[in-house]
Design a protein around this motif. Structure first.
Motif, PDB file in Angstrom:
ATOM      1  N   ARG A 136      57.219  72.110  24.653  1.00 16.06           N
ATOM      2  CA  ARG A 136      58.142  73.226  24.392  1.00 16.06           C
ATOM      3  C   ARG A 136      58.460  73.324  22.914  1.00 16.06           C
ATOM      4  O   ARG A 136      58.460  74.403  22.333  1.00 16.06           O
ATOM      5  N   GLU A 137      58.738  72.169  22.292  1.00 15.13           N
ATOM      6  CA  GLU A 137      59.063  72.168  20.863  1.00 15.13           C
ATOM      7  C   GLU A 137      57.859  72.625  20.044  1.00 15.13           C
ATOM      8  O   GLU A 137      57.992  73.389  19.100  1.00 15.13           O
ATOM      9  N   GLU A 138      56.673  72.169  20.443  1.00 13.57           N
ATOM     10  CA  GLU A 138      55.451  72.589  19.750  1.00 13.57           C
ATOM     11  C   GLU A 138      55.252  74.093  19.905  1.00 13.57           C
ATOM     12  O   GLU A 138      54.874  74.785  18.965  1.00 13.57           O
ATOM     13  N   GLY A 139      55.534  74.612  21.105  1.00 13.56           N
ATOM     14  CA  GLY A 139      55.413  76.053  21.352  1.00 13.56           C
ATOM     15  C   GLY A 139      56.393  76.849  20.508  1.00 13.56           C
ATOM     16  O   GLY A 139      56.055  77.906  19.962  1.00 13.56           O
ATOM     17  N   ARG A 140      57.621  76.344  20.390  1.00 14.94           N
ATOM     18  CA  ARG A 140      58.615  77.021  19.547  1.00 14.94           C
ATOM     19  C   ARG A 140      58.148  77.058  18.099  1.00 14.94           C
ATOM     20  O   ARG A 140      58.253  78.073  17.423  1.00 14.94           O
ATOM     21  N   GLU A 141      57.641  75.901  17.627  1.00 19.70           N
ATOM     22  CA  GLU A 141      57.169  75.810  16.250  1.00 19.70           C
ATOM     23  C   GLU A 141      56.003  76.760  16.015  1.00 19.70           C
ATOM     24  O   GLU A 141      55.939  77.469  15.020  1.00 19.70           O
ATOM     25  N   GLU A 142      55.071  76.792  16.984  1.00 22.33           N
ATOM     26  CA  GLU A 142      53.925  77.691  16.865  1.00 22.33           C
ATOM     27  C   GLU A 142      54.384  79.143  16.901  1.00 22.33           C
ATOM     28  O   GLU A 142      53.861  79.988  16.177  1.00 22.33           O
ATOM     29  N   GLY A 143      55.380  79.438  17.733  1.00 24.74           N
ATOM     30  CA  GLY A 143      55.914  80.800  17.805  1.00 24.74           C
ATOM     31  C   GLY A 143      56.537  81.232  16.492  1.00 24.74           C
ATOM     32  O   GLY A 143      56.365  82.373  16.038  1.00 24.74           O
ATOM     33  N   ARG A 144      57.274  80.300  15.840  1.00 22.48           N
ATOM     34  CA  ARG A 144      57.865  80.616  14.536  1.00 22.48           C
ATOM     35  C   ARG A 144      56.771  80.871  13.509  1.00 22.48           C
ATOM     36  O   ARG A 144      56.836  81.815  12.711  1.00 22.48           O
ATOM     37  N   GLU A 145      55.741  80.015  13.525  1.00 23.83           N
ATOM     38  CA  GLU A 145      54.629  80.160  12.586  1.00 23.83           C
ATOM     39  C   GLU A 145      53.884  81.469  12.842  1.00 23.83           C
ATOM     40  O   GLU A 145      53.530  82.201  11.909  1.00 23.83           O
ATOM     41  N   GLN A 146      53.669  81.794  14.115  1.00 22.58           N
ATOM     42  CA  GLN A 146      52.972  83.024  14.488  1.00 22.58           C
ATOM     43  C   GLN A 146      53.766  84.244  14.023  1.00 22.58           C
ATOM     44  O   GLN A 146      53.208  85.197  13.477  1.00 22.58           O
ATOM     45  N   GLY A 147      55.096  84.201  14.225  1.00 19.59           N
ATOM     46  CA  GLY A 147      55.945  85.315  13.802  1.00 19.59           C
ATOM     47  C   GLY A 147      55.916  85.515  12.303  1.00 19.59           C
ATOM     48  O   GLY A 147      55.853  86.655  11.810  1.00 19.59           O
ATOM     49  N   ALA A 148      55.962  84.411  11.557  1.00 16.59           N
ATOM     50  CA  ALA A 148      55.928  84.505  10.089  1.00 16.59           C
ATOM     51  C   ALA A 148      54.595  85.086   9.618  1.00 16.59           C
ATOM     52  O   ALA A 148      54.560  85.970   8.742  1.00 16.59           O
ATOM     53  N   LEU A 149      53.486  84.617  10.194  1.00 13.97           N
ATOM     54  CA  LEU A 149      52.167  85.133   9.813  1.00 13.97           C
ATOM     55  C   LEU A 149      52.014  86.608  10.174  1.00 13.97           C
ATOM     56  O   LEU A 149      51.460  87.397   9.396  1.00 13.97           O
ATOM     57  N   ALA A 150      52.524  87.000  11.330  1.00 18.23           N
ATOM     58  CA  ALA A 150      52.428  88.398  11.757  1.00 18.23           C
ATOM     59  C   ALA A 150      53.157  89.303  10.767  1.00 18.23           C
ATOM     60  O   ALA A 150      52.658  90.369  10.387  1.00 18.23           O
ATOM     61  N   GLY A 151      54.336  88.857  10.313  1.00 16.32           N
ATOM     62  CA  GLY A 151      55.086  89.638   9.333  1.00 16.32           C
ATOM     63  C   GLY A 151      54.345  89.766   8.015  1.00 16.32           C
ATOM     64  O   GLY A 151      54.319  90.847   7.397  1.00 16.32           O
ATOM     65  N   LYS A 152      53.701  88.687   7.591  1.00 19.96           N
ATOM     66  CA  LYS A 152      52.944  88.719   6.334  1.00 19.96           C
ATOM     67  C   LYS A 152      51.731  89.637   6.448  1.00 19.96           C
ATOM     68  O   LYS A 152      51.390  90.358   5.510  1.00 19.96           O
ATOM     69  N   VAL A 153      51.065  89.583   7.607  1.00 24.51           N
ATOM     70  CA  VAL A 153      49.901  90.454   7.826  1.00 24.51           C
ATOM     71  C   VAL A 153      50.316  91.917   7.748  1.00 24.51           C
ATOM     72  O   VAL A 153      49.669  92.736   7.079  1.00 24.51           O
ATOM     73  N   GLN A 154      51.418  92.272   8.413  1.00 22.05           N
ATOM     74  CA  GLN A 154      51.888  93.661   8.391  1.00 22.05           C
ATOM     75  C   GLN A 154      52.246  94.100   6.973  1.00 22.05           C
ATOM     76  O   GLN A 154      51.932  95.215   6.558  1.00 22.05           O
ATOM     77  N   LEU A 155      52.886  93.210   6.207  1.00 23.48           N
ATOM     78  CA  LEU A 155      53.270  93.537   4.836  1.00 23.48           C
ATOM     79  C   LEU A 155      52.041  93.797   3.969  1.00 23.48           C
ATOM     80  O   LEU A 155      51.971  94.798   3.234  1.00 23.48           O
ATOM     81  N   LEU A 156      51.028  92.927   4.072  1.00 25.59           N
ATOM     82  CA  LEU A 156      49.810  93.114   3.285  1.00 25.59           C
ATOM     83  C   LEU A 156      49.072  94.378   3.716  1.00 25.59           C
ATOM     84  O   LEU A 156      48.496  95.090   2.865  1.00 25.59           O
ATOM     85  N   GLN A 157      49.076  94.680   5.012  1.00 25.38           N
ATOM     86  CA  GLN A 157      48.425  95.915   5.471  1.00 25.38           C
ATOM     87  C   GLN A 157      49.099  97.132   4.850  1.00 25.38           C
ATOM     88  O   GLN A 157      48.428  98.070   4.414  1.00 25.38           O
ATOM     89  N   GLU A 158      50.428  97.113   4.789  1.00 24.79           N
ATOM     90  CA  GLU A 158      51.149  98.234   4.179  1.00 24.79           C
ATOM     91  C   GLU A 158      50.839  98.332   2.697  1.00 24.79           C
ATOM     92  O   GLU A 158      50.639  99.439   2.159  1.00 24.79           O
ATOM     93  N   LEU A 159      50.803  97.191   1.990  1.00 25.43           N
ATOM     94  CA  LEU A 159      50.502  97.196   0.556  1.00 25.43           C
ATOM     95  C   LEU A 159      49.096  97.719   0.279  1.00 25.43           C
ATOM     96  O   LEU A 159      48.853  98.373  -0.746  1.00 25.43           O
ATOM     97  N   LEU A 160      48.164  97.450   1.181  1.00 28.91           N
ATOM     98  CA  LEU A 160      46.776  97.899   1.026  1.00 28.91           C
ATOM     99  C   LEU A 160      46.567  99.333   1.521  1.00 28.91           C
ATOM    100  O   LEU A 160      45.480  99.892   1.368  1.00 28.91           O
ATOM    101  N   ALA A 213      44.418  85.631   5.276  1.00 28.73           N
ATOM    102  CA  ALA A 213      43.602  85.212   4.130  1.00 28.73           C
ATOM    103  C   ALA A 213      42.680  86.352   3.678  1.00 28.73           C
ATOM    104  O   ALA A 213      42.511  86.590   2.472  1.00 28.73           O
ATOM    105  N   GLU A 214      42.097  87.083   4.641  1.00 30.11           N
ATOM    106  CA  GLU A 214      41.216  88.209   4.288  1.00 30.11           C
ATOM    107  C   GLU A 214      41.993  89.316   3.582  1.00 30.11           C
ATOM    108  O   GLU A 214      41.514  89.903   2.599  1.00 30.11           O
ATOM    109  N   LEU A 215      43.192  89.618   4.072  1.00 29.25           N
ATOM    110  CA  LEU A 215      44.023  90.654   3.442  1.00 29.25           C
ATOM    111  C   LEU A 215      44.458  90.231   2.046  1.00 29.25           C
ATOM    112  O   LEU A 215      44.495  91.057   1.115  1.00 29.25           O
ATOM    113  N   GLN A 216      44.777  88.938   1.871  1.00 27.38           N
ATOM    114  CA  GLN A 216      45.136  88.438   0.544  1.00 27.38           C
ATOM    115  C   GLN A 216      43.966  88.614  -0.427  1.00 27.38           C
ATOM    116  O   GLN A 216      44.156  89.025  -1.579  1.00 27.38           O
TER     117      GLN A 216
END
Length: 198
Positions: A140-164, A187-190
């Motif tokens: 459960r703790e690993e899932g929470r951590e992965e969920g936080r990481e997934q959410g952060a990456l998703a936000g970064k992907v959306q931001l880079l898509q908007e910038l591009l 990484a590809e968007l960066q």
């Protein structure tokens, strides 16, 4: 405690001893069946060294406050159970005590009073259940951590898509992707953004 843990993580250490013999022989008018001890300073009785407690119950001295078991306090019911479990039919005890906690304890007593093989089976089963609970909590703790990481990456992907100037992927679509896929996409968007700025 583990290395590096703060002292606020400490929990009291409590020892509960149920004795089938007398540890403190006393005259009957002074007889007490329950004693509690702590590590206190000899010079100042209010000063306690640690949260280490010893609770000793001398079953031969136990005298219930009532003949009616149903009227006994919870502590006295437990002592009655331990004092009379060996000489009383388990079903009779369960009917007298009624509460599910006592019934469960009677079941455990029945199990551990059986053969060494049955006791080993019980211990193995208990260890298995504890191990599985630990694995579940860790997952459960690993899932929470992965969920936080997934959410952060998703936000970064959306931001880079908007910038591009790309059409941003919806949050639902991004949440369906694995962390590795999102990291690759990020990484590809960066790289595209770096190429554009070069």
């Amino acid at each position: 405690m583990h290395e590096g843990d703060g002292y606020e993580q400490l929990r009291p250490a409590i020892s509960i001893c149920l004795l089938d013999r007398l540890m403190f022989p006393q005259r009957s008018e002074q007889a007490r069946w329950y004693h509690s001890f702590r590590l206190r300073c000899d010079q100042n009785a209010d000063l306690i060294l640690t949260d280490l407690e010893f609770h000793i119950f001398e079953l031969p001295k136990f005298a219930p406050s009532s003949e009616n078991i149903g009227e006994l306090s919870a502590d006295e019911k437990w002592l009655h159970l331990f004092a009379h479990a060996a000489e009383t039919d388990p079903l009779t005890l369960a009917n007298l005590l009624r509460d599910p906690a006592y019934r469960e304890a009677i079941g455990v007593l029945q199990m551990i009073s059986k053969s060494p093989e049955d006791l080993q089976y019980y211990d193995d089963r208990l260890k298995f259940l504890c191990d599985e609970r630990g694995k579940l909590l860790a997952a459960r703790e690993e899932g929470r951590e992965e969920g936080r990481e997934q959410g952060a990456l998703a936000g970064k992907v959306q931001l880079l898509q908007e910038l591009l100037g790309d059409m941003p992927t919806t949050a639902n679509e991004l949440q369906s992707l694995s962390v590795d896929t999102l990291a690759t996409q990020f990484a590809e968007l960066q790289q595209r953004l770096r190429d554009r700025q070069a």
